[in-house]
Design a protein around this motif. Sequence first.
Motif, PDB file in Angstrom:
ATOM      1  N   LYS A 150       2.208  78.437  83.547  1.00  0.00           N
ATOM      2  CA  LYS A 150       3.360  78.753  83.531  1.00  0.00           C
ATOM      3  C   LYS A 150       3.912  79.368  82.351  1.00  0.00           C
ATOM      4  O   LYS A 150       5.145  79.799  81.947  1.00  0.00           O
ATOM      5  CB  LYS A 150       4.314  77.430  83.782  1.00  0.00           C
ATOM      6  CG  LYS A 150       3.917  76.659  85.007  1.00  0.00           C
ATOM      7  CD  LYS A 150       4.821  75.252  84.948  1.00  0.00           C
ATOM      8  CE  LYS A 150       4.264  74.493  86.385  1.00  0.00           C
ATOM      9  NZ  LYS A 150       4.912  73.291  86.391  1.00  0.00           N
ATOM     10  N   ILE A 287       2.726  84.969  88.980  1.00  0.00           N
ATOM     11  CA  ILE A 287       3.672  84.073  89.507  1.00  0.00           C
ATOM     12  C   ILE A 287       4.451  84.130  90.562  1.00  0.00           C
ATOM     13  O   ILE A 287       4.806  83.052  91.368  1.00  0.00           O
ATOM     14  CB  ILE A 287       4.813  84.116  88.142  1.00  0.00           C
ATOM     15  CG1 ILE A 287       4.049  83.761  86.812  1.00  0.00           C
ATOM     16  CG2 ILE A 287       5.922  83.552  88.334  1.00  0.00           C
ATOM     17  CD1 ILE A 287       4.062  82.081  86.672  1.00  0.00           C
ATOM     18  N   HIS A 393       9.802  81.262  84.097  1.00  0.00           N
ATOM     19  CA  HIS A 393       8.658  80.915  83.465  1.00  0.00           C
ATOM     20  C   HIS A 393       8.781  81.545  82.074  1.00  0.00           C
ATOM     21  O   HIS A 393       9.030  82.815  82.033  1.00  0.00           O
ATOM     22  CB  HIS A 393       7.259  81.429  84.272  1.00  0.00           C
ATOM     23  CG  HIS A 393       7.188  80.832  85.623  1.00  0.00           C
ATOM     24  ND1 HIS A 393       7.930  81.181  86.771  1.00  0.00           N
ATOM     25  CD2 HIS A 393       6.503  79.647  85.932  1.00  0.00           C
ATOM     26  CE1 HIS A 393       7.699  80.434  87.926  1.00  0.00           C
ATOM     27  NE2 HIS A 393       6.659  79.781  87.418  1.00  0.00           N
ATOM     28  N   ASP A 394       8.152  80.669  81.083  1.00  0.00           N
ATOM     29  CA  ASP A 394       7.792  81.228  79.728  1.00  0.00           C
ATOM     30  C   ASP A 394       9.437  82.121  79.216  1.00  0.00           C
ATOM     31  O   ASP A 394       9.312  83.190  78.689  1.00  0.00           O
ATOM     32  CB  ASP A 394       6.681  82.212  79.792  1.00  0.00           C
ATOM     33  CG  ASP A 394       6.293  82.316  78.309  1.00  0.00           C
ATOM     34  OD1 ASP A 394       6.567  81.422  77.573  1.00  0.00           O
ATOM     35  OD2 ASP A 394       5.346  83.314  78.027  1.00  0.00           O
TER      36      ASP A 394
END
Length: 478
Positions: A150, A287, A393-394
Amino acid sequence: MTTHLVWFRADLRANDNLALAAACRDPNARVIGIYIATPQQWRDHNLAPRQAAWIEDHVRALQRSLAQKGIPLTVSEVDDFDASVETLAAFCRQQQVDALFYNYQYELNERKRDAAVEKRLGDTLVCQGFDDYVLLAPGSVTTGNHDMYKVFTPFSRAFIKRLSQELPACVRAPEVRPGGPIEPPAPFAPFNYPQTEMDAERFPVGEDAALSRLRRFCLAPVANYDKDRDYPAIDGTSRLSPWLAIGVLSPRQCLHRLLREHPDALSGGPGAVWLNELIWREFYLHILASWPSLCRYKPFIPWTDRVQWRDNEAHFTAWCEGKTGYPIVDAAMRQMNTTGWMHNRLRMIVGSFLVKDLLIDWRRGERYFMSQLVDGVLAANNGGWQWVASTGHDAAPWFRIFNPTTQGERFDPEGDFVRQWLPELKAIPGKAVHQPWLWAQKHRVTLNYPQPIVEHKQARIATLAAYEAARNSNREPL
């Protein structure tokens, strides 16, 4: 005679095309190709008219290239993916196809389409798919618990470790088929979709043009990429994204050319920073494959869906047209609106401004970008917008908000980029161009340029409050 059909999608090239190479492996097989345009699907996905023209130009180029190999490419057009399944099935029956070859796509609707094709044709012919659009297949780079990463940094480390163990191989373009070259089919009618003519000097058509640009970039500029990439007035980026987006260029070609010129890139040597950008591309694709809900405009962080966005059409229009009163934002938007491309640092700046200065839903920005960009790809576009909106994410921390003025002063210190795209500010020297109203007031000059539509400090306070309220709205009381 055995007939092999290659179904081209986002892989409009003859070189290093895994599906095409596999179809041509049997020297005795009859190899044919098909491309099916789906204009209604493109409308649903906000495909940019520039990208539609870019695709059409490259389908025509591919048709000519394959004809030289003795492979006919049929071009068809239907409304949407459902109709494309029917068209493909009928074509397979008509041509008595024994095996269908195609390269995977990872978006949700595309995966549903491919599943429908396999269900429809799987009993009558062999369907073979390939992970051609990526360096490593989604699901092949995972944590110790076999979950998708993630966060980018550990994903990147694991990804480089895999590459260090074994590089994904490039495959050659197919040899000329035994029957020899053929005459290209009659020109097909233009796609029934709005198209904006591309700047041929900025974006030349064809595989040779893409490979030539890749070679030039890897010979020298890539070594200075870490220093030059954030400055839009410098031609310090590869600008290869339009060819990568529709598969005229493969990520394997990029990787191998980079390592040929800079063998130490995998271990942190020259070229490592650009390699990291290729891995960001992979991260967003992996992702997307792991979380299909992202294809439905869902944020990855659930509480961010409770942010109370503003519905200010005047502000959104000013942002779209490059009339916000913030020069770096306006110059960037005008660059995209004019050319179909925007420098990556500027994508972050204008995205942050829309979401965190104007407090407008990031999904509106995502859709507008797709409607303009020649290099628009759902995975990267969604990933970038969710990064600046702090929803994915991130992502950047939700309390990180770019100051558009200081961003301009930092990354366009002499104002060269701003003056290129905002000629109404060309008389303002140096970095003063980033606060044009201060300069105009000092010199008693009237500018043909808008006042800032929001005051950054106040906008920042309002945005922090909106995010904090959303974050706390579903917490259990103490």
